[in-house]
Design an enzyme around this catalytic site. Structure first.
Site, mmCIF file in Angstrom:
data_model
loop_
_atom_site.group_PDB
_atom_site.id
_atom_site.type_symbol
_atom_site.label_atom_id
_atom_site.label_comp_id
_atom_site.label_asym_id
_atom_site.label_seq_id
_atom_site.Cartn_x
_atom_site.Cartn_y
_atom_site.Cartn_z
ATOM 1 N N ILE A 193 0.834 -1.199 0.000
ATOM 2 C CA ILE A 193 0.000 0.000 0.000
ATOM 3 C C ILE A 193 0.870 1.252 0.000
ATOM 4 O O ILE A 193 1.624 1.491 0.936
ATOM 5 C CB ILE A 193 -0.941 0.007 1.224
ATOM 6 C CG1 ILE A 193 -1.895 -1.189 1.138
ATOM 7 C CG2 ILE A 193 -1.722 1.309 1.289
ATOM 8 C CD1 ILE A 193 -2.751 -1.375 2.356
ATOM 9 N N GLU B 6 0.981 4.397 0.954
ATOM 10 C CA GLU B 6 0.317 5.441 1.750
ATOM 11 C C GLU B 6 0.796 6.836 1.347
ATOM 12 O O GLU B 6 1.987 7.057 1.173
ATOM 13 C CB GLU B 6 0.600 5.244 3.245
ATOM 14 C CG GLU B 6 -0.088 4.058 3.870
ATOM 15 C CD GLU B 6 0.753 2.797 3.796
ATOM 16 O OE1 GLU B 6 0.385 1.816 4.438
ATOM 17 O OE2 GLU B 6 1.776 2.827 3.082
ATOM 18 N N ASP C 49 3.697 37.495 -27.528
ATOM 19 C CA ASP C 49 3.527 38.838 -28.079
ATOM 20 C C ASP C 49 4.864 39.564 -27.990
ATOM 21 O O ASP C 49 5.796 39.097 -27.327
ATOM 22 C CB ASP C 49 2.452 39.575 -27.267
ATOM 23 C CG ASP C 49 2.015 40.867 -27.939
ATOM 24 O OD1 ASP C 49 2.354 41.068 -29.122
ATOM 25 O OD2 ASP C 49 1.356 41.679 -27.279
ATOM 26 N N ASP D 230 -7.082 38.160 -27.810
ATOM 27 C CA ASP D 230 -6.216 37.029 -27.475
ATOM 28 C C ASP D 230 -6.961 35.928 -26.721
ATOM 29 O O ASP D 230 -6.451 34.808 -26.607
ATOM 30 C CB ASP D 230 -5.042 37.489 -26.611
ATOM 31 C CG ASP D 230 -4.078 38.385 -27.365
ATOM 32 O OD1 ASP D 230 -3.845 38.121 -28.555
ATOM 33 O OD2 ASP D 230 -3.581 39.351 -26.773
ATOM 34 N N GLU E 150 9.884 -4.200 0.593
ATOM 35 C CA GLU E 150 9.159 -4.852 1.684
ATOM 36 C C GLU E 150 8.452 -6.114 1.182
ATOM 37 O O GLU E 150 8.447 -7.159 1.850
ATOM 38 C CB GLU E 150 8.151 -3.873 2.295
ATOM 39 C CG GLU E 150 8.799 -2.668 2.967
ATOM 40 C CD GLU E 150 7.852 -1.482 3.107
ATOM 41 O OE1 GLU E 150 6.628 -1.703 2.987
ATOM 42 O OE2 GLU E 150 8.323 -0.354 3.319
ATOM 43 N N THR F 41 9.498 5.969 7.364
ATOM 44 C CA THR F 41 10.642 6.068 6.448
ATOM 45 C C THR F 41 10.231 6.239 4.996
ATOM 46 O O THR F 41 11.080 6.526 4.154
ATOM 47 C CB THR F 41 11.545 4.829 6.579
ATOM 48 O OG1 THR F 41 10.786 3.663 6.262
ATOM 49 C CG2 THR F 41 12.094 4.711 7.981
ATOM 50 N N ASP F 42 8.954 6.051 4.674
ATOM 51 C CA ASP F 42 8.486 6.284 3.303
ATOM 52 C C ASP F 42 7.987 7.706 3.113
ATOM 53 O O ASP F 42 8.424 8.428 2.217
ATOM 54 C CB ASP F 42 7.359 5.305 2.944
ATOM 55 C CG ASP F 42 7.890 3.911 2.641
ATOM 56 O OD1 ASP F 42 9.093 3.693 2.857
ATOM 57 O OD2 ASP F 42 7.105 3.064 2.210
#
Length: 880
Positions: A283, A285, A327, A625, A690, A718-719
């Protein structure tokens, strides 16, 4: 007010609203009316509630799988793990809520920077005020390009045309005048009425405000519109699809692992726990949340550089832009126009203004400024003019060329207020792209004076000449001035005793006065910005309504084209083009300067380049424009000189009109997308490591090196924090030295997937290696092996962030090591990991055991080895 306002004359409405049409409201009157009627703004869209944002964090496949894992844990009797997974769901939801709520607040702050002012008469002076402060009875001063800020009735109008498609669906502009409309006239046929949200496409007008806010026709429609559903950006959809694919692949892998284990006769409960760990490991997250924050943070960073990006998805598109239509005036040049050269039949001079704003002749006949012809030219320039030198705010207002003409007339000794008093304006023919002239009719002591200015071809055609050769000579002089980089205007006049008809310009021949050349020097920062574009594979094309020779000269000065470049195409040339012809295609692709181009041709050019597979950015400032800004992939409006209509149609607004800001924005767009790509690679490689650790350990029957709760903790700590740090990085010099990304390519290409698998395999080999070595050679127990694996994989993932730098830069000096958020994220994660060891509650929840010096050595080795291995391979095989 009666309901049928279109039946009333302008005079009747002025009486009803008790306003002086010549002076407008006084300050106290305006304040009192604002308090009575409220602000001039539509009812705000109902904001999504705080609870709705929070509940949306719980409505995702990721949360459902985590919830199923919690239920399964409770079913198996692991109460602590079940509550821990619920805590993870709660933490993720709160984190997502805080980040999304902050992003929403940032977006609202950006919207406040992008407001449209309106011009009104207050105390007899034209004042520019926020549209919210306009109230009933205010006298609006409107010109081509303005977005009408309130419902109003016309007091007077000159060649007024209004685009009412927003209300009526009619694409053809409506012609307006002050005469009352018929009793049963529908909205589209009420020619004496102006409506909030519509746009003036031609002419100018003075009007009295009759309705504001919800009391306008636009407000009535707005009350019927329900709140629109929140839609995801293209990038968010890609990320969600990516996450779902990964989740289902892992569920399949976990199911396969479970089935194989059951066939081998292994313990069912342990197999279920391991399969659960696999599902949790997959997963990703926070992936969508981090992407949103990366985009929002990029928008805020651009806002500090005076670049307002109105949509998150526009930031993503910016990175792929490879063609810019720009322009000339105000974008490549300074838009600080001054009179530089004056040509009269009697002679020529070049002039400048000294510190006291007095004229000084720098070249030519020094006696010429004292002549009657010179003074007459200055007077006509001041009369055929809608600019103001001193407004109530103490600043100049109007077209820069017209402001320059007023300063020139003032320096020539003309008292401008006195001139307007003695020669009051009776009528006006507004400038349009069709006629290319502006003319005004003034009452004088002996009759009437007609003042005309415009393009030399059109003005000279209206004048009387002894010989056609004389007219061609003047056109030739204009060409010569244009070749010197000057913008030119021709001037003429006529005096008559009888009041002319409505067609006062064409009634009789005019007397030609001469030419004025305006200088608009290039911006200094444009040349290096264009050089950066060339290095980034971005083609810049000048598209202007200006003279071909002037346009080419400026293009050479700024380095858009080479000094010997001769190719310039005009709108007239494009009329005979066949885009199916290979020869015409080649000529079109080779040209970088297009002059005298009309709005329809701009659309054709954008369409042509888009069909060639390009991502097109378009700069613009005027009403004409707006279609091109909408048609382009990235519409870029000028904030200083741009019209509200252009800003409304654009995806991006430059508050300082600087071309270098466009280049900076594109660079940041590339940085933001690269940041997103990097943190996805980081998250995917970490999550896959993992998965591999759990799967390979199961198939090799070496025990269970990670528990589900440990995997959850690694994913959260840690992610997410390093991924966030990668998402807000702001430096990457390499990106603007390579071609833009193909928009059709997915977020992750095949080479990225190969890298993800490679990174995951290296981390897996390192971590499983020390797990096996610790449990089989050093005699560590299963629980001690879990602890070592937990810290080893956490450290390996933290250090893995340093593998994601771009190109061939040095390992110790790159955009990753220069990102302070990376170091803060690593420090925070290390502190949290230390806390898991020394805080008894966390230590118990994660089932961690005491570590000795041998275990610490294994953890450090397993954390450092993947970085060393990857860097060695990177050194040996740099192309990968």
């Amino acid at each position: 007010m009666p309901p049928l306002l279109h039946e009333l004359s302008a005079e009747e409405i002025v009486i009803q609203l008790d306003t002086d049409p010549g002076k407008g409201l006084t300050g106290p009157e305006a304040q009192a009316r604002s308090e009575k009627f409220g602000p001039n703004q539509l009812q705000q869209e109902k904001k999504e509630s705080v609870w709705a944002i929070l509940l949306r964090q719980l409505n995702s496949v990721i949360v459902w799988i985590l919830a199923a894992a919690a239920v399964l844990s409770f079913f198996l009797g692991d109460i602590v793990e079940g509550y821990a997974i619920l805590a993870v769901i709660f933490i993720n939801a709160i984190t997502g809520f805080v980040l999304e709520y902050s992003a929403r607040q940032s977006m609202e702050a950006l919207k406040k920077l992008d407001t449209n002012p309106g011009r009104v008469l207050r105390n007899g002076q034209v004042a520019e005020i926020p549209s919210e402060q306009i109230t009933r009875g205010d006298i609006l001063i409107l010109e081509a390009g303005d977005l009408i800020p309130a419902d109003a009735s016309i007091l007077n109008a000159n060649q007024l045309e209004v685009d009412e498609s927003a209300l009526t669906g009619e694409s053809i502009p409506s012609v307006k005048n002050k005469s009352p409309s018929e009793k049963d006239a529908p909205l589209g046929d009420q020619h004496n009425r102006l409506f909030k949200g519509t746009a003036i496409t031609n002419g100018n007008a003075k009007a009295i405000v009759t309705g504001i806010g919800q009391d306008t026709e636009l407000g009535k429609i707005a009350t019927l519109v329900h709140e629109s559903n929140r839609s995801a950006t293209p990038l968010e959809k890609k990320l969600d699809a990516l996450a779902k694919v990964l989740i289902w692949i892992t569920i399949g892998l976990a199911a396969l692992f479970l089935i194989v284990g059951l066939i081998r006769g292994e313990e069912t409960e342990q197999l279920v726990i391991t399969a659960l760990a696999l599902a949790i490991a997959a997963i990703p997250e926070g992936m969508s949340v981090v992407a949103t924050i990366a985009l929002a943070y990029g928008m805020l960073r651009l806002a500090k550089k005076k670049v307002i990006v109105k949509r998150l998805s526009a930031v993503e598109t910016l990175g792929g832009t490879n063609v810019i239509f720009t322009d000339k005036t105000g974008t490549l040049t300074q838009n600080k126009i001054t009179v530089h050269a004056v040509h009269l039949p009697a002679g020529d001079v070049k002039i400048r203004f000294n510190e006291k704003n007095a004229l000084e002749v720098t070249h030519g006949d020094t006696e010429l400024p004292g002549s009657e012809e010179f003074r007459q030219l200055a007077k006509v320039g001041a009369l055929a003019n809608n600019a103001q030198l001193q407004t109530e705010e103490g600043k100049e207002m109007g077209d820069p060329a017209e402001v320059a003409l007023l300063l020139y007339a003032q320096a020539a000794g003309i008292d401008i207020p006195e001139l307007h008093t003695h020669l009051p304006r009776e009528a006006e023919k507004a400038f349009s792209s069709d006629t290319r002239i502006m003319a005004t009719l003034h009452q004088s002591e002996g009759g009437y004076l007609i003042a005309v200015k415009g393009a030399v071809e059109e003005v000279s055609e209206l004048c009387e000449w002894n010989d056609e050769t004389d007219r061609n000579l003047e056109i030739g002089v204009s060409e010569t001035m244009a070749a010197d980089g000057l913008r030119t205007l021709a001037f003429a006049y006529r005096q008559t005793e009888q009041k002319p008809s409505d067609h006062f310009v064409e009634e009789a021949k005019l007397t030609y006065l001469g030419l004025i050349g305006f200088l608009d020097p290039p911006r200094r920062e444009v040349t290096p910005a264009l050089k950066a574009c060339h290095g980034a594979g971005i083609k810049v094309i000048m598209v202007t309504g200006d003279h071909p020779t002037t346009s080419l000269n400026i293009a050479r000065q700024v380095g858009l084209v080479g000094p010997e470049e001769q190719l310039v195409l005009t709108g007239k040339d494009l009329q005979s083009f066949h885009f199916s012809s290979e020869k015409d295609k080649e000529k079109m692709m080779a040209c970088q300067v297009f002059a005298r181009v009309n709005p329809a041709q701009k659309l054709d050019m954008i369409d042509f380049y888009q069909k060639q597979g390009n991502i097109v950015g378009m700069t613009g400032d005027g009403v004409n424009d707006a279609p091109a800004l909408k048609k382009s992939d990235i519409g870029i409006a000028m904030g200083l000189r741009g019209t509200p209509v252009a800003a409304e149609a654009a995806d991006m607004v430059l508050k300082d009109d600087s071309f270098s800001a466009i280049v900076y924005a594109i660079g940041q767009g590339r940085v933001i997308f690269e940041n997103i790509r990097k943190f996805i690679i980081f998250l995917m490689s970490c999550n896959m490591s993992e998965i591999f650790v759990v799967t390979f350990a199961g198939f090799l029957n070496v025990g269970n090196p990670l528990l589900p709760l440990q995997i959850l903790f690694i994913n959260i700590v840690t992610d997410v924090f390093p991924a966030l740090a990668l998402g807000v990085g702001k430096e990457n010099d390499k990106l603007m030295k390579s071609p833009p990304r193909d928009p059709k390519t997915p977020v992750l290409e095949l080479k990225d997937w190969k890298n993800i698998v490679f990174y995951a395999m290296v981390m897996t080999a390192s971590v499983l290696g020390i797990f096996w070595y610790g449990t089989h050679r050093l005699g560590l127990s299963q629980q001690e092996g879990n602890t070592v694996t937990f810290y080893a994989l956490s450290l390996a993932q933290l250090l893995h962030v340093f593998n994601l730098y771009s190109g061939k830069k040095r390992f110790f000096f790159n955009e990753i090591t220069k990102n302070k958020f990376i170091w803060l994220a690593i420090l925070l994660c290390i502190v949290i990991l230390i806390a898991t060891y020394y805080v008894p509650f966390l230590r118990q929840i994660l089932a961690l055991r005491p570590l000795d010096i041998r275990s610490l050595e294994l953890i450090v080795a397993a954390g450092v080895m993947p970085v060393l291995a990857i860097q060695v391979i990177h050194f040996i095989w740099p192309s990968r």
